[in-house]
Design a protein around this motif. Structure first.
Motif, PDB file in Angstrom:
ATOM      1  N   GLY A  38       0.804  -1.207   0.000  1.00 45.13           N
ATOM      2  CA  GLY A  38       0.000   0.000   0.000  1.00 45.13           C
ATOM      3  C   GLY A  38       0.840   1.261   0.000  1.00 45.13           C
ATOM      4  N   LEU A  39       1.889   1.279   0.810  1.00 50.23           N
ATOM      5  CA  LEU A  39       2.753   2.466   0.850  1.00 50.23           C
ATOM      6  C   LEU A  39       3.449   2.696  -0.480  1.00 50.23           C
ATOM      7  N   ARG A  40       3.710   1.611  -1.194  1.00 48.91           N
ATOM      8  CA  ARG A  40       4.369   1.740  -2.496  1.00 48.91           C
ATOM      9  C   ARG A  40       3.446   2.412  -3.505  1.00 48.91           C
ATOM     10  N   TYR A  41       2.177   1.946  -3.595  1.00 48.96           N
ATOM     11  CA  TYR A  41       1.305   2.532  -4.617  1.00 48.96           C
ATOM     12  C   TYR A  41       0.619   3.805  -4.136  1.00 48.96           C
ATOM     13  N   GLU A  42       0.527   4.031  -2.823  1.00 43.68           N
ATOM     14  CA  GLU A  42      -0.107   5.256  -2.318  1.00 43.68           C
ATOM     15  C   GLU A  42       0.869   6.436  -2.250  1.00 43.68           C
ATOM     16  N   ARG A  43       2.117   6.145  -1.832  1.00 43.55           N
ATOM     17  CA  ARG A  43       3.054   7.232  -1.548  1.00 43.55           C
ATOM     18  C   ARG A  43       4.410   7.099  -2.239  1.00 43.55           C
ATOM     19  N   GLY A  44       4.596   6.013  -2.959  1.00 45.08           N
ATOM     20  CA  GLY A  44       5.874   5.800  -3.602  1.00 45.08           C
ATOM     21  C   GLY A  44       6.988   5.448  -2.648  1.00 45.08           C
ATOM     22  N   VAL A  45       6.635   4.944  -1.466  1.00 51.79           N
ATOM     23  CA  VAL A  45       7.623   4.578  -0.440  1.00 51.79           C
ATOM     24  C   VAL A  45       7.955   3.098  -0.584  1.00 51.79           C
ATOM     25  N   GLU A  46       9.229   2.790  -0.697  1.00 48.84           N
ATOM     26  CA  GLU A  46       9.676   1.409  -0.849  1.00 48.84           C
ATOM     27  C   GLU A  46      10.209   0.884   0.486  1.00 48.84           C
ATOM     28  N   LEU A  47       9.530  -0.098   1.051  1.00 51.54           N
ATOM     29  CA  LEU A  47       9.960  -0.747   2.284  1.00 51.54           C
ATOM     30  C   LEU A  47       9.922  -2.251   2.094  1.00 51.54           C
ATOM     31  N   ALA A  48      10.908  -2.927   2.638  1.00 50.26           N
ATOM     32  CA  ALA A  48      10.878  -4.385   2.617  1.00 50.26           C
ATOM     33  C   ALA A  48       9.709  -4.874   3.460  1.00 50.26           C
ATOM     34  N   SER A  49       9.102  -5.969   3.044  1.00 46.93           N
ATOM     35  CA  SER A  49       7.954  -6.497   3.770  1.00 46.93           C
ATOM     36  C   SER A  49       8.349  -6.929   5.176  1.00 46.93           C
ATOM     37  N   ALA A  50       7.496  -6.555   6.149  1.00 44.92           N
ATOM     38  CA  ALA A  50       7.678  -6.998   7.534  1.00 44.92           C
ATOM     39  C   ALA A  50       6.619  -8.034   7.909  1.00 44.92           C
ATOM     40  N   ALA A  51       6.088  -8.730   6.905  1.00 42.84           N
ATOM     41  CA  ALA A  51       5.017  -9.693   7.162  1.00 42.84           C
ATOM     42  C   ALA A  51       5.448 -10.764   8.164  1.00 42.84           C
ATOM     43  N   ASP A  52       6.650 -11.308   7.983  1.00 43.13           N
ATOM     44  CA  ASP A  52       7.111 -12.363   8.884  1.00 43.13           C
ATOM     45  C   ASP A  52       7.305 -11.834  10.306  1.00 43.13           C
ATOM     46  N   THR A  53       7.799 -10.605  10.416  1.00 42.73           N
ATOM     47  CA  THR A  53       8.005 -10.002  11.735  1.00 42.73           C
ATOM     48  C   THR A  53       6.683  -9.774  12.441  1.00 42.73           C
ATOM     49  N   ARG A  54       5.685  -9.270  11.699  1.00 42.83           N
ATOM     50  CA  ARG A  54       4.354  -9.050  12.293  1.00 42.83           C
ATOM     51  C   ARG A  54       3.771 -10.353  12.803  1.00 42.83           C
ATOM     52  N   ASP A  89      -1.429 -13.015   0.130  1.00 45.07           N
ATOM     53  CA  ASP A  89      -0.527 -14.069   0.616  1.00 45.07           C
ATOM     54  C   ASP A  89      -0.282 -13.906   2.116  1.00 45.07           C
ATOM     55  N   GLU A  90       0.010 -12.667   2.550  1.00 48.20           N
ATOM     56  CA  GLU A  90       0.214 -12.434   3.983  1.00 48.20           C
ATOM     57  C   GLU A  90      -1.052 -12.734   4.763  1.00 48.20           C
ATOM     58  N   LEU A  91      -2.195 -12.314   4.245  1.00 46.69           N
ATOM     59  CA  LEU A  91      -3.461 -12.534   4.930  1.00 46.69           C
ATOM     60  C   LEU A  91      -3.747 -14.015   5.111  1.00 46.69           C
ATOM     61  N   ARG A  92      -3.583 -14.788   4.067  1.00 47.90           N
ATOM     62  CA  ARG A  92      -3.898 -16.228   4.146  1.00 47.90           C
ATOM     63  C   ARG A  92      -2.937 -16.949   5.083  1.00 47.90           C
ATOM     64  N   THR A  93      -1.657 -16.595   5.029  1.00 48.35           N
ATOM     65  CA  THR A  93      -0.698 -17.213   5.944  1.00 48.35           C
ATOM     66  C   THR A  93      -1.047 -16.881   7.389  1.00 48.35           C
ATOM     67  N   LEU A  94      -1.380 -15.623   7.640  1.00 52.71           N
ATOM     68  CA  LEU A  94      -1.772 -15.197   8.981  1.00 52.71           C
ATOM     69  C   LEU A  94      -2.970 -15.980   9.487  1.00 52.71           C
ATOM     70  N   VAL A  95      -4.031 -16.034   8.698  1.00 53.65           N
ATOM     71  CA  VAL A  95      -5.244 -16.723   9.137  1.00 53.65           C
ATOM     72  C   VAL A  95      -4.984 -18.206   9.351  1.00 53.65           C
ATOM     73  N   ASP A  96      -4.227 -18.829   8.453  1.00 57.02           N
ATOM     74  CA  ASP A  96      -3.918 -20.258   8.605  1.00 57.02           C
ATOM     75  C   ASP A  96      -3.156 -20.531   9.892  1.00 57.02           C
ATOM     76  N   ARG A  97      -2.149 -19.714  10.171  1.00 58.56           N
ATOM     77  CA  ARG A  97      -1.306 -19.949  11.347  1.00 58.56           C
ATOM     78  C   ARG A  97      -2.079 -19.716  12.641  1.00 58.56           C
ATOM     79  N   VAL A  98      -2.905 -18.670  12.665  1.00 62.53           N
ATOM     80  CA  VAL A  98      -3.662 -18.369  13.882  1.00 62.53           C
ATOM     81  C   VAL A  98      -4.749 -19.410  14.110  1.00 62.53           C
TER      82      VAL A  98
END
Length: 264
Positions: A38-54, A89-98
């Motif tokens: 979202g930050l990439r397409y909304e603001r042009g901000v490039e950040l590595a995904s923190a999905a695993d950390t979350r 992908d992040e959403l499905r992994t999250l729901v599956d794990r929880v």
């Protein structure tokens, strides 16, 4: 039972454990899965995904609190509309794990319009909120159900409350924070529908609303920004704030009480 006993923040974390009578419920708000996309397409901000950390942080919370259910107070995902690509992908992994560990419920927020279709196995409540025993849960982007307001404690997200702290030499920092205080029933009068028993919200529902506490839960996602609630000109997002919470106190994640949010 007091409000503080019903909903207890997890020290050091943007999460709380609610005691609903039948269950221990781990409650978080504003997870914003896929925020980096979202930050990439909304603001042009490039950040590595923190999905695993979350997800690792959330799993540690599940280990620490041993709940019967995880309840997300809206904005489980970041994209408004159906999530796609890395977000889904992040959403499905999250729901599956929880859900391999505990029941998971989403009270949908304004960003969650496509979640039910993307992950149909996830339990999704009504947008107007959910009540479990003495505790009500909602996101906060819309007017809540009257039954939610009849709870002893109401928990909401949406605001991403934060406090700006300044030191004596002009330095400042911003920290996520909790807002808690007595709910003012008058803020809902005329906006919350009667469910047919003749007892509407407002003056006519005085005895049922008296004593209810409202808890605004800080955002779980530390990249999602927030409302600096102690800074003039920072408006609230919920249609019933600040009117429904005129006497709220601010608390840091470590439990430090800062006092009334407008006096910090």
């Amino acid at each position: 039972m007091s409000g503080e006993a019903l909903v207890e923040p997890v020290p050091g974390e943007p999460a709380a454990v609610a005691s609903t009578g039948d269950e221990r419920v781990l409650c978080i708000a504003d997870y914003h899965a896929g925020i980096e996309v979202g930050l990439r397409y909304e603001r042009g901000v490039e950040l590595a995904s923190a999905a695993d950390t979350r997800l690792a942080r959330l799993e540690r919370l599940l280990d620490r609190t041993a709940p019967d259910r995880l309840l997300v107070l809206g904005d489980l995902v970041h994209r408004i509309g159906r999530p796609d690509g890395d977000e889904v992908d992040e959403l499905r992994t999250l729901v599956d794990r929880v859900t391999d560990r505990v029941q998971m419920t989403l009270v949908p927020g304004n960003h969650d319009g496509g979640v039910a279709d993307a992950v149909p196995e996830l339990e999704v409540a009504a947008a107007a909120g959910l009540r479990l025993g003495p505790v009500g849960f909602l996101h906060g982007h819309t007017w809540p159900a009257r039954d939610v307001l009849r709870a002893e404690v109401v928990c909401m997200g949406h605001e991403h409350p934060a406090v700006k702290l300044e030191d004596a030499v002009g330095g400042s920092r911003v920290e996520r924070a909790w807002l808690r205080g007595p709910l003012d029933r008058e803020a809902f009068a005329g906006h919350v529908e009667d469910d047919g028993d003749g007892e509407g919200v407002g003056v006519g529902d005085r005895n049922r609303i008296e004593g209810t506490e409202l808890v605004v839960v800080p955002a779980f996602n530390d990249r999602s920004g927030g409302t600096w609630v102690n800074v003039d000109g920072q408006g609230f997002l919920a249609p019933f704030l600040p009117g429904a919470l005129p006497d709220a106190d601010l608390y840091l994640l470590d439990g430090t009480r800062l006092g009334h949010y407008r006096q910090v």
